[in-house]
Design a protein around this motif. Structure first.
Motif, PDB file in Angstrom:
ATOM      1  N   GLN A   1       0.823  -1.195   0.000  1.00 60.26           N
ATOM      2  CA  GLN A   1       0.000   0.000   0.000  1.00 60.26           C
ATOM      3  C   GLN A   1       0.863   1.254   0.000  1.00 60.26           C
ATOM      4  O   GLN A   1       0.527   2.228  -0.663  1.00 60.26           O
ATOM      5  CB  GLN A   1      -0.956  -0.023   1.190  1.00 60.26           C
ATOM      6  N   TRP A   3       3.809   1.560  -1.382  1.00 63.79           N
ATOM      7  CA  TRP A   3       4.333   1.722  -2.731  1.00 63.79           C
ATOM      8  C   TRP A   3       3.277   2.333  -3.644  1.00 63.79           C
ATOM      9  O   TRP A   3       3.592   3.146  -4.512  1.00 63.79           O
ATOM     10  CB  TRP A   3       4.818   0.390  -3.292  1.00 63.79           C
ATOM     11  N   THR A   4       2.041   1.942  -3.482  1.00 53.86           N
ATOM     12  CA  THR A   4       0.955   2.501  -4.283  1.00 53.86           C
ATOM     13  C   THR A   4       0.803   3.991  -3.998  1.00 53.86           C
ATOM     14  O   THR A   4       0.596   4.786  -4.917  1.00 53.86           O
ATOM     15  CB  THR A   4      -0.360   1.755  -3.994  1.00 53.86           C
ATOM     16  N   ARG A  14       1.505   2.000 -11.925  1.00 49.89           N
ATOM     17  CA  ARG A  14       1.283   0.658 -12.441  1.00 49.89           C
ATOM     18  C   ARG A  14       1.483  -0.376 -11.346  1.00 49.89           C
ATOM     19  O   ARG A  14       2.051  -0.088 -10.300  1.00 49.89           O
ATOM     20  CB  ARG A  14       2.223   0.368 -13.605  1.00 49.89           C
ATOM     21  N   THR A  15       1.027  -1.561 -11.633  1.00 50.41           N
ATOM     22  CA  THR A  15       1.250  -2.673 -10.716  1.00 50.41           C
ATOM     23  C   THR A  15       2.315  -3.571 -11.312  1.00 50.41           C
ATOM     24  O   THR A  15       2.610  -3.509 -12.510  1.00 50.41           O
ATOM     25  CB  THR A  15      -0.033  -3.497 -10.508  1.00 50.41           C
ATOM     26  N   HIS A  16       2.873  -4.399 -10.480  1.00 51.15           N
ATOM     27  CA  HIS A  16       3.825  -5.398 -10.944  1.00 51.15           C
ATOM     28  C   HIS A  16       3.665  -6.587 -10.015  1.00 51.15           C
ATOM     29  O   HIS A  16       3.901  -6.484  -8.821  1.00 51.15           O
ATOM     30  CB  HIS A  16       5.254  -4.851 -10.892  1.00 51.15           C
ATOM     31  N   GLU A  17       3.251  -7.687 -10.585  1.00 51.03           N
ATOM     32  CA  GLU A  17       2.930  -8.843  -9.735  1.00 51.03           C
ATOM     33  C   GLU A  17       4.139  -9.484  -9.087  1.00 51.03           C
ATOM     34  O   GLU A  17       4.001 -10.276  -8.172  1.00 51.03           O
ATOM     35  CB  GLU A  17       2.147  -9.878 -10.537  1.00 51.03           C
ATOM     36  N   GLN A  26      -1.222  -9.160  -3.643  1.00 54.23           N
ATOM     37  CA  GLN A  26      -1.502  -8.469  -4.899  1.00 54.23           C
ATOM     38  C   GLN A  26      -2.485  -7.320  -4.690  1.00 54.23           C
ATOM     39  O   GLN A  26      -3.249  -7.300  -3.719  1.00 54.23           O
ATOM     40  CB  GLN A  26      -2.048  -9.454  -5.929  1.00 54.23           C
ATOM     41  N   TRP A  27      -2.483  -6.395  -5.610  1.00 55.59           N
ATOM     42  CA  TRP A  27      -3.288  -5.177  -5.507  1.00 55.59           C
ATOM     43  C   TRP A  27      -4.787  -5.461  -5.451  1.00 55.59           C
ATOM     44  O   TRP A  27      -5.551  -4.668  -4.915  1.00 55.59           O
ATOM     45  CB  TRP A  27      -2.966  -4.227  -6.663  1.00 55.59           C
ATOM     46  N   ASP A  28      -5.225  -6.594  -5.958  1.00 55.45           N
ATOM     47  CA  ASP A  28      -6.650  -6.943  -5.988  1.00 55.45           C
ATOM     48  C   ASP A  28      -6.973  -8.148  -5.099  1.00 55.45           C
ATOM     49  O   ASP A  28      -8.002  -8.781  -5.249  1.00 55.45           O
ATOM     50  CB  ASP A  28      -7.097  -7.213  -7.419  1.00 55.45           C
ATOM     51  N   THR A  33      -7.406  -3.867   0.200  1.00 61.40           N
ATOM     52  CA  THR A  33      -6.305  -3.519  -0.697  1.00 61.40           C
ATOM     53  C   THR A  33      -6.846  -2.934  -1.997  1.00 61.40           C
ATOM     54  O   THR A  33      -6.319  -1.947  -2.518  1.00 61.40           O
ATOM     55  CB  THR A  33      -5.428  -4.754  -0.987  1.00 61.40           C
ATOM     56  N   PHE A  37      -6.080   0.741  -3.492  1.00 64.78           N
ATOM     57  CA  PHE A  37      -5.556   0.907  -4.849  1.00 64.78           C
ATOM     58  C   PHE A  37      -6.458   1.836  -5.657  1.00 64.78           C
ATOM     59  O   PHE A  37      -5.974   2.716  -6.390  1.00 64.78           O
ATOM     60  CB  PHE A  37      -5.433  -0.462  -5.533  1.00 64.78           C
TER      61      PHE A  37
END
Length: 171
Positions: A1, A3-4, A14-17, A26-28, A33, A37
């Motif tokens: 969170q 980092w977001t 952007r996201t990066h898995e 993960q973001w989702d 979370t 996001f």
């Protein structure tokens, strides 16, 4: 969170898995979370007109969008103070939380008058401030009277009107 939150104040959101997505949050992954996001993505969107101006300036002058505060002041001592802080253009100062569990930052604001993004409190620069920075309210200030200050004032994310949910720390 965290980092977001930092990414919301940069040119690219952007996201990066990661290289082991099933072992990393993960973001989702869960509702809390995903809500966080969503709020930070909305914040990023609110700042798009400012980033567009900065991109045009970068193309014309070579000045980067994300800048070390030293670029704004030229003071050598600023190059070593608060190494995590940065400016998005000349008018948006960001102090990301980089210490796990921290909920407050202590930083020196650049010269000028600065409006705290979440409270609207105006503080003079050139002095150290201690600012609460709970998850969902990253420490950021806009130069008073600047385009980012106007965008923040008009952005629903900063006034708790985005989606009715509060960001919660990840489990």
């Amino acid at each position: 969170q965290r980092w977001t939150e930092l990414a919301a104040f940069t040119p690219v959101f952007r996201t990066h898995e990661g290289n082991k997505p099933d072992r990393k949050h993960q973001w989702d992954e869960d509702a809390g979370t995903l809500a966080h996001f969503s709020r930070m993505a909305a914040l990023f969107a609110c700042l798009q007109p400012y980033r567009k101006v900065l991109m045009e300036q970068a193309a014309a002058t070579g000045m980067p969008l994300v800048r070390h505060p030293w670029l704004a002041t030229g003071a050598i001592e600023d190059a070593q103070r608060d190494p995590q802080t940065f400016l998005l253009g000349p008018d948006l100062f960001v102090a990301p939380v980089v210490v796990q569990g921290a909920k407050r930052v202590r930083v020196m604001l650049p010269d000028g008058m600065w409006v705290h993004a979440w409270s609207g409190r105006v503080s003079p620069g050139g002095r150290t401030v201690s600012q609460a920075a709970p998850i969902g309210q990253p420490a950021a200030w806009a130069r008073a009277g600047s385009l980012p200050a106007e965008l923040i004032r008009d952005c629903k994310v900063f006034h708790g009107e985005h989606d009715g949910t509060e960001a919660r720390p990840m489990r």
